[in-house]
Design an enzyme around this catalytic site. Structure first.
Site, PDB file in Angstrom:
ATOM      1  N   THR A  12       1.518  -4.547   4.181  1.00 48.16           N
ATOM      2  CA  THR A  12       1.311  -4.925   5.584  1.00 48.16           C
ATOM      3  C   THR A  12       0.576  -6.261   5.734  1.00 48.16           C
ATOM      4  OG1 THR A  12      -0.755  -3.688   5.670  1.00 48.16           O
ATOM      5  CG2 THR A  12       1.256  -2.521   6.341  1.00 48.16           C
TER       6      THR A  12
ATOM      7  N   THR B 171       0.826  -1.214   0.000  1.00 51.17           N
ATOM      8  CA  THR B 171       0.000   0.000   0.000  1.00 51.17           C
ATOM      9  C   THR B 171       0.855   1.256   0.000  1.00 51.17           C
ATOM     10  OG1 THR B 171      -1.732  -1.170   1.137  1.00 51.17           O
ATOM     11  CG2 THR B 171      -1.792   1.207   1.323  1.00 51.17           C
TER      12      THR B 171
HETATM   13  N1  ASP Z   1      -3.285  -3.737   2.192  1.00 49.68           N
HETATM   14  C1  ASP Z   1      -1.961  -4.136   2.022  1.00 49.68           C
HETATM   15  C2  ASP Z   1      -0.967  -3.180   2.631  1.00 49.68           C
HETATM   16  O1  ASP Z   1      -1.274  -2.612   3.638  1.00 49.68           O
HETATM   17  C3  ASP Z   1      -1.599  -4.497   0.684  1.00 49.68           C
HETATM   18  C4  ASP Z   1      -0.367  -5.326   0.748  1.00 49.68           C
HETATM   19  O2  ASP Z   1      -0.163  -5.994   1.758  1.00 49.68           O
HETATM   20  O3  ASP Z   1       0.421  -5.285  -0.195  1.00 49.68           O
HETATM   21  O4  ASP Z   1       0.118  -2.944   2.142  1.00 49.68           O
END
Ligand code: ASP
Length: 358
Positions: free
Chosen positions: A104, A22
């Site tokens: 994350t 993200t």
């Molecule tokens: N929602 C995820 C993040 O916080 C997407 C990922 O893990 O690439 O990065």
């Protein structure tokens, strides 16, 4: 700031490795829908451009793109690549420290992987590797990526003083050991760290530092990094109301090498699984028991005596226990190739006993 292979760089620098996530995400309509976005769109080099003015001129940053993915799609092969790059970069005398920008969703897996394969090495060399990410895409008005990245760069580049070399993570102004990461919230800005022992970055509290040093003192030898195609197949299964023996039996006809069993409460497993788990052990499937609650340790022989051949996970969550079991199975294979009779249980037990601290 430049982007070229760190091996070519001949002056002291911080190496920033990009994995995507993200923090490198873009929302088509950030004003109205900041949570509808695509992860892994921007290069790590451009993330650095956004914070350039806040980085001291004397600090040289070099970036390297290892991957640019949504981390829900993380593969074992990518973990191997990242581990090899981290080890080689730690060995490079021009690299003062490393930052890794990461999604994350599975930062928890990468955190424990790097600790178990590179943690002792980083500590001995007195260098920090700092994982970070973001919960909002890069073009959201409140994007948290830039401040997280700056915190990570500052932490990676500050003199050791009282915080030793090792593998850490920072989110929302707080730092923790990377092996303690656990994403326990879908959207909170501190999601990967809120359930972990942590301290505010830059003002480390003494009891947290004491816990870090105790854990590091107990981790005296890193495990080998499996080659991309050598990772043993390990699955996670959850025990729940109405559990069926078939859930285990189905795996006995596969080439699965290990099962992580996420039990209820203190890691209790449904009685419907009992006979099938005995059969799994007989068949040579490695079993590890953890808790599906998301917090608290799973201890041997609690709440009842463990099935022979099934180990308790200690403080490892199910995703972390899975990586640990894969590394332990691989370490057993490597040990046997060199004539040592160490088993996966010997390696896993070294991980599961790492001290817990708050
Ligand atoms: N929602 C995820 C993040 O916080 C997407 C990922 O893990 O690439 O990065």
């Amino acid at each position: 700031m430049s982007s070229k292979l760190n091996s070519l760089e001949k002056s002291p620098h911080i190496l920033v490795l990009g994995m995507g996530g993200t923090i490198a995400g873009l929302a088509p309509n950030p004003a109205d829908q900041p949570l509808q976005y695509q992860a892994g769109q921007l290069k790590v080099e451009s993330l650095l451009t956004h914070i350039e003015s806040a980085v001291p001129k004397s600090l040289k940053l070099i970036s390297e793109q290892v991957a640019n993915i949504n981390s829900r799609n993380l593969t074992e092969g990518l973990l191997s690549n990242l581990g090899e790059v981290v080890r080689a970069s730690l060995a490079n005398t021009e690299v003062l420290g490393l930052v890794i920008t990461h999604g994350t969703d599975t930062i928890e897996e990468t955190g424990v992987f790097l600790q178990l394969t590179c943690g002792n090495y980083a500590q001995i060399l007195g260098k920090r590797v700092i994982l970070t990410g973001a919960m909002l895409p890069s073009n959201a008005s409140q994007a948290d990526g830039p401040s997280n990245l700056l915190d990570a760069i500052r932490w990676a580049s500050t003199p050791l003083d009282n915080c030793p070399g090792g593998i850490y993570a920072v989110m929302d102004g707080r730092g923790c050991m990377a092996m303690d990461l656990a994403k326990r919230h879908g959207t909170a800005l501190n999601a990967p760290i809120q359930a972990s022992p942590s301290s505010s970055v830059g003002l480390f509290n003494p009891s947290w530092l004491w816990g870090v040093k105790a854990k590091q003192a107990a981790w005296t030898e890193d495990l080998p990094i499996p080659k991309g195609d050598e990772w043993p197949w390990v699955e996670i299964l959850t025990s729940h109301a109405g559990a069926r023996s078939e859930t285990i039996n189905i795996w006995l006809n596969s080439r699965v090498k290990g099962l992580v069993l996420a039990g209820s409460g203190m890691g209790g497993l449904h009685d419907a699984w009992k006979d099938s788990l005995v059969a799994a052990v007989k068949q040579g499937v490695a079993l590890v028991r953890t808790t599906r609650t998301g917090a608290g340790a799973t201890l041997s022989d609690i709440p009842e005596k463990d099935l022979d051949g099934c180990l308790a996970s200690g403080t490892l969550s199910a995703p972390r226990a899975r990586i640990a079991l894969q590394l332990a199975l691989n370490a057993e294979k490597q040990a046997q190739l060199t004539g040592k009779s160490l088993t996966w249980q010997d390696f896993f037990a070294r991980i599961a006993v790492l001290p817990e601290f708050r």
